[in-house]
Enzyme design. Structure first.
Site, short mmCIF file in Angstrom:
data_model
loop_
_atom_site.label_atom_id
_atom_site.label_comp_id
_atom_site.label_asym_id
_atom_site.label_seq_id
_atom_site.Cartn_x
_atom_site.Cartn_y
_atom_site.Cartn_z
N ARG A 111 0.84 -1.23 0.00
CA ARG A 111 0.00 0.00 0.00
C ARG A 111 0.86 1.26 0.00
NH1 ARG A 111 -2.13 -3.61 -0.97
NH2 ARG A 111 -3.93 -4.68 -0.06
N SER A 138 -10.95 0.26 4.28
CA SER A 138 -10.13 -0.02 5.46
C SER A 138 -9.48 1.29 5.93
CB SER A 138 -9.02 -1.01 5.12
OG SER A 138 -9.59 -2.17 4.58
N GLU A 178 -4.87 4.83 6.74
CA GLU A 178 -4.70 4.65 5.30
C GLU A 178 -5.18 5.87 4.49
OE1 GLU A 178 -5.50 0.76 3.44
OE2 GLU A 178 -6.58 1.86 1.92
C1 LIG Z 1 -15.47 0.66 0.22
C2 LIG Z 1 -14.01 0.81 -0.11
C3 LIG Z 1 -13.23 -0.32 -0.31
C4 LIG Z 1 -11.87 -0.20 -0.62
N1 LIG Z 1 -11.16 -1.34 -0.83
C5 LIG Z 1 -9.85 -1.26 -1.14
C6 LIG Z 1 -9.09 -2.44 -1.39
O1 LIG Z 1 -9.58 -3.56 -1.35
N2 LIG Z 1 -7.77 -2.30 -1.67
C7 LIG Z 1 -7.18 -1.07 -1.76
O2 LIG Z 1 -5.97 -1.02 -2.06
N3 LIG Z 1 -7.87 0.06 -1.55
C8 LIG Z 1 -9.19 0.01 -1.25
N4 LIG Z 1 -9.90 1.15 -1.02
C9 LIG Z 1 -9.23 2.45 -1.09
C10 LIG Z 1 -9.40 3.15 -2.47
O3 LIG Z 1 -10.42 2.56 -3.19
C11 LIG Z 1 -8.11 3.10 -3.29
O4 LIG Z 1 -7.05 3.68 -2.59
C12 LIG Z 1 -8.27 3.84 -4.63
O5 LIG Z 1 -7.14 3.61 -5.44
C13 LIG Z 1 -8.45 5.35 -4.45
O6 LIG Z 1 -8.82 5.89 -5.71
P1 LIG Z 1 -9.46 7.33 -5.82
O7 LIG Z 1 -9.51 7.68 -7.28
O8 LIG Z 1 -10.75 7.38 -5.12
O9 LIG Z 1 -8.35 8.19 -5.08
P2 LIG Z 1 -8.56 9.51 -4.11
O10 LIG Z 1 -9.25 9.06 -2.89
O11 LIG Z 1 -9.27 10.53 -4.95
O12 LIG Z 1 -7.09 9.88 -3.85
C14 LIG Z 1 -6.30 9.06 -3.02
C15 LIG Z 1 -4.87 9.61 -3.00
O13 LIG Z 1 -4.29 9.48 -4.29
C16 LIG Z 1 -3.91 10.74 -4.81
N5 LIG Z 1 -4.26 10.73 -6.25
C17 LIG Z 1 -5.46 10.42 -6.80
N6 LIG Z 1 -5.37 10.48 -8.13
C18 LIG Z 1 -4.10 10.83 -8.42
C19 LIG Z 1 -3.40 11.08 -9.65
N7 LIG Z 1 -3.98 10.96 -10.84
N8 LIG Z 1 -2.09 11.45 -9.57
C20 LIG Z 1 -1.47 11.57 -8.37
N9 LIG Z 1 -2.08 11.37 -7.19
C21 LIG Z 1 -3.39 10.99 -7.22
C22 LIG Z 1 -4.74 11.76 -4.03
O14 LIG Z 1 -4.11 13.02 -3.98
C23 LIG Z 1 -4.82 11.10 -2.66
O15 LIG Z 1 -3.63 11.33 -1.94
C24 LIG Z 1 -11.28 1.07 -0.72
C25 LIG Z 1 -12.07 2.21 -0.52
C26 LIG Z 1 -13.42 2.08 -0.23
C27 LIG Z 1 -14.25 3.31 -0.06
#
Ligand SMILES: Cc1cc2nc3c(=O)[nH]c(=O)nc-3n(C[C@H](O)[C@H](O)[C@H](O)COP(=O)(O)OP(=O)(O)OC[C@H]3O[C@@H](n4cnc5c(N)ncnc54)[C@H](O)[C@@H]3O)c2cc1C
Length: 331
Positions: A164, A231, A327
């Protein structure tokens, strides 16, 4: 691109927290990304990128420029005897990509189905689930280096992927990912060693994807109904000596040896043993079904979530001498 002031983010985070950024905009192209960096600088504001807001805890008033990443596009860029290569815009939905690769008869990503969020955020925390991590399929990405305003390419080692974790998490704000290329090997093996997937050794990639999605639906509250960020804490990794001490006191504690000789513990189990499941603080709470998931009962603010998270960390530390690391990123 015209930035919008008092940019509303309440609909752009899965926790459902009310939030506004001082300035914000949506990026549909690389030119928009460069424009955003210039606008942020011109206004002396930090710039934060958001994909789908599923791994963040947003404050009510973010004194920064927030850029919503919506660069699209998805194409098969190469096919060799050993692998297919897919290049995808950072704003594409991760789960949508998993489904699309399966319709193209390119298996591999099925265990990562159902993870919310955008493709561009995937490498940031090297998303993983059900025994598989993004890094295994990663070929390269293109990111804007905000220090030089140049687009640069990263291969796997340059991303410094870990559990992660990646260089993008360690240097937040430095790089804006605009495109990701994945490598899907032609030789496919089902990955069903994870609890809940037993019995699918002969399953097709689609069947495994469906099983993963239904397991996730059973385990995690649906963020569209109850706001959450998945998580909330990483599973802590401790020294073997510490794990042995814990096993003496708590014989049922789940332990998973790591390749580097340490031991990974289950953050959810530690929280549950503290009797915290279902507890509430303000509008924030801990899921009654899953100790690792903090939820928004309605009207929660970033502060409620932060106080609750701090309380959980304190209880776990007092009982197990283990530090939990949050996280989702607080913005
Ligand atoms: C119900 C639920 C279940 C989940 N299950 C998992 C799982 O099983 N495994 C797992 O690993 N994660 C899980 N996650 C966490 C999440 O889904 C992941 O971390 C996902 O990759 C975040 O994507 P996002 O586009 O929503 O990022 P955001 O929440 O919008 O951003 C997250 C971080 O990434 C940065 N970021 C986003 N896009 C970019 C970009 N293009 N360039 C540079 N930085 C960027 C942001 O600045 C921030 O720091 C879960 C979340 C939820 C709500």
């Amino acid at each position: 691109m015209l930035p919008i002031s008092h940019f509303e983010l309440s609909m752009h985070n899965t926790f459902g927290l009310t939030s506004y950024a001082r300035l914000g905009a949506v990026a549909y192209s690389r030119a928009d990304v460069i424009d955003a960096v210039r606008h942020a600088r011109g206004n002396e504001l930090a710039l934060h990128v958001l994909g789908e807001g599923s791994n963040v805890v947003l404050s009510e008033r973010i004194e920064a420029f927030v850029l919503l990443m919506r660069i699209g596009g998805c194409e098969i860029t190469d096919r060799t005897r050993v692998a297919d290569f897919v290049t995808v815009g950072a704003g594409v939905s991760w789960h949508g990509l998993v489904e699309w690769t399966l319709t193209q008869n390119m298996p591999g990503l099925e265990n990562l189905a159902g993870i919310p969020g955008s493709v561009g955020a995937g490498p940031v925390q090297n998303i993983g689930a059900y025994g598989v991590e993004l890094a295994e399929f990663f070929e390269s990405l293109v990111a804007l280096d905000t220090a030089t305003l140049e687009f640069c390419e990263f291969d796997g080692p340059a991303c410094r992927f870990d559990y992660r974790d990646s260089i993008f998490k360690r240097e937040p704000g430095r790089f804006i990912i605009v495109e990701v290329t994945l490598r899907l090997p032609r030789e496919w093996q089902p990955r069903v060693g994870y609890s809940g997937l037993e019995g699918l050794e002969q399953g097709t990639p689609d069947q495994i994807k469906d099983a993963v999605v239904s397991l996730r639906e059973r385990k995690l509250p649906d963020w569209r109904q109850i706001g959450n960020a998945g998580s909330f804490f990483h599973n802590p990794v401790v020294a073997q000596t510490h794990a042995l001490r814990l096993q003496n006191h708590f014989p049922t504690i789940p332990v998973h040896p790591t390749p580097d000789g340490r031991v990974k513990l289950s953050a959810g189990w530690l929280i549950e043993q503290c009797g915290l499941k279902g507890m509430r603080r303000g509008g924030a709470g801990i899921s009654a079904d899953h100790g690792l998931v903090l939820i928004n009962h309605g009207g929660a603010r970033q502060q409620d979530v932060a106080l609750l998270a701090e309380y959980v960390r304190k209880c776990v530390n007092e009982k197990f001498s283990v530090d939990l690391v949050q996280e989702p990123r607080a913005l």
